[in-house]
Write an enzyme that holds these catalytic residues in place. Structure first.
Site, mmCIF file in Angstrom:
data_model
loop_
_atom_site.group_PDB
_atom_site.id
_atom_site.type_symbol
_atom_site.label_atom_id
_atom_site.label_comp_id
_atom_site.label_asym_id
_atom_site.label_seq_id
_atom_site.Cartn_x
_atom_site.Cartn_y
_atom_site.Cartn_z
ATOM 1 N N SER A 189 40.333 -36.045 -73.984
ATOM 2 C CA SER A 189 39.875 -34.811 -75.133
ATOM 3 C C SER A 189 40.492 -34.996 -76.414
ATOM 4 O O SER A 189 41.510 -36.910 -77.424
ATOM 5 C CB SER A 189 39.341 -34.059 -74.963
ATOM 6 O OG SER A 189 38.543 -32.888 -75.720
ATOM 7 N N ASP A 276 28.182 -37.466 -73.491
ATOM 8 C CA ASP A 276 29.192 -35.983 -74.479
ATOM 9 C C ASP A 276 28.906 -35.701 -75.467
ATOM 10 O O ASP A 276 28.527 -36.157 -76.441
ATOM 11 C CB ASP A 276 30.670 -37.358 -74.754
ATOM 12 C CG ASP A 276 31.352 -36.108 -74.919
ATOM 13 O OD1 ASP A 276 31.969 -34.977 -74.951
ATOM 14 O OD2 ASP A 276 32.880 -36.697 -74.384
ATOM 15 N N HIS A 313 31.248 -34.360 -70.967
ATOM 16 C CA HIS A 313 32.350 -34.720 -71.928
ATOM 17 C C HIS A 313 33.662 -34.780 -71.316
ATOM 18 O O HIS A 313 34.859 -34.851 -71.600
ATOM 19 C CB HIS A 313 32.519 -32.957 -73.104
ATOM 20 C CG HIS A 313 34.166 -33.322 -73.555
ATOM 21 N ND1 HIS A 313 34.813 -34.628 -74.106
ATOM 22 C CD2 HIS A 313 35.115 -32.642 -73.662
ATOM 23 C CE1 HIS A 313 35.992 -34.423 -75.286
ATOM 24 N NE2 HIS A 313 35.552 -32.819 -74.399
#
Length: 339
Positions: A189, A276, A313
């Site tokens: 991320s 995601d 995610h």
């Protein structure tokens, strides 16, 4: 008062209420965001969000991790960073209980993976610990670092420059002790932006990581903000760029991974789940295509996970083949590296 009068009054009150809400959402919040750099940093880095809220970093075994040493390093700008060092599975039997050997074992030969987490939380978050297990099981050292302002690291105002500096310092610390052992970065991320920026600068210094794994990456921060679910209602407004995008860039929060990784020499593996919703997989795919165009004769791979896996995610760590995929990438990167 008549029924008709009551209805009219109720409608007026309801209309006024919604008008106030719309005014707050579309006018006040964007204005406050634009002129509050600290709010911008807080919403992007989420360093104040610490779940679990109480972590005993000195005892990683409480979180189900065997063979893990907690320690701290000092950066050149006098920041203290909290770190966990997880031993490879093959070294546990002999060295698990002897913390004094952990640092020396970085030169034992097993690949080293430096983990750079995303925004919010700490190195003790559950999905991060799950990944440590995956990497431990394929006989890799794991170095999991918390940047300044996170966890038990020095509590200061967070910035892109600060966290990138920390990632570089962590690599240098490991590199000095690795004695030629292969070193890989793994960013998740926001950590993909941090890792890409840091490792591109390291290459310019003549320090070459053996590879970089990007889990749920984005192209640049401005693209991610445009795609983020919470900005969806603001996107079509004519002042979106002025109130949301421009102030973040002026606050030096750029994380331009596309530009940072151009012309880099390290092999790159991109992992992204199609379901995601935080960072849409299209950004990872776009980054992949950009790297293929701008990096010649360098390995760049992309793995997209179908929606039915429900990895979202942060749960690619649940992929049963992740260990094999990672080990294959590591082995190929080592075998193809210049001698």
């Amino acid at each position: 008062m008549t029924f008709k009068g009551c209805m009219k009054r109720t409608c007026c009150i309801t209309s006024s209420f919604f008008a106030i809400i719309l005014f707050l959402v579309f006018i006040i919040i964007p204005i406050v965001f634009r002129y509050s750099p600290s709010l911008q940093r807080g919403m992007i880095f989420l360093n104040y969000v610490r779940m679990p809220s109480s972590v005993n970093y000195s005892h990683p075994e409480m979180y189900g991790i065997r063979g893990t040493r907690n320690f701290h390093i000092k950066t050149n700008d006098n920041m203290t960073l909290g770190v966990w060092h997880v031993l490879p599975r093959n070294l546990l039997e002999k060295y698990e209980d002897d913390n004094s050997t952990y640092e020396q074992l970085l030169s034992h030969g097993e690949p080293i993976v430096i983990y750079m987490h995303g925004n919010s939380g700490t190195r003790a978050n559950e999905h991060r610990v799950q990944l440590y297990h995956v990497l431990q099981d394929i006989n890799c050292h794991v170095i999991a670092v918390d940047y300044r302002s996170y966890a038990d690291s020095t509590d200061v105002e967070v910035s892109e420059l600060g966290v990138v500096t920390d990632a570089m310092e962590m690599f240098r610390w490991v590199h000095k002790r690795a004695n030629g052992t292969p070193i890989f970065g793994w960013g998740h991320s926001l950590g993909t932006g941090i890792g890409a920026h840091a490792y591109s600068l390291l290459e310019k210094e003549g320090l070459y990581p053996n590879g970089l794994i990007l889990e749920a990456p984005f192209t640049k921060m401005s693209d991610e903000i445009r795609e983020y679910p919470l900005t969806k209602i603001h996107r079509l407004l004519p002042w979106f760029e002025f109130f949301i995008i421009e102030p973040v860039e002026k606050n030096n929060i750029i994380f331009d991974t596309e530009t940072n990784l151009m012309n880099t020499k390290m092999p790159i593996l991109i992992l992204h789940a199609r379901d995601d919703i935080v960072i849409p997989y299209q950004l990872g795919e776009k980054l992949y295509k950009h790297l293929l165009e701008t990096r010649k004769n360098v390995n760049t791979e992309l793995v997209l996970y179908d929606k039915h896996f429900k990895y979202g995610h942060k749960h690619i760590c649940k992929d049963k083949e992740l260990g094999n995929r990672t080990r294959k990438f590591i082995n190929e990167s080592i075998n193809n590296s210049p001698q």
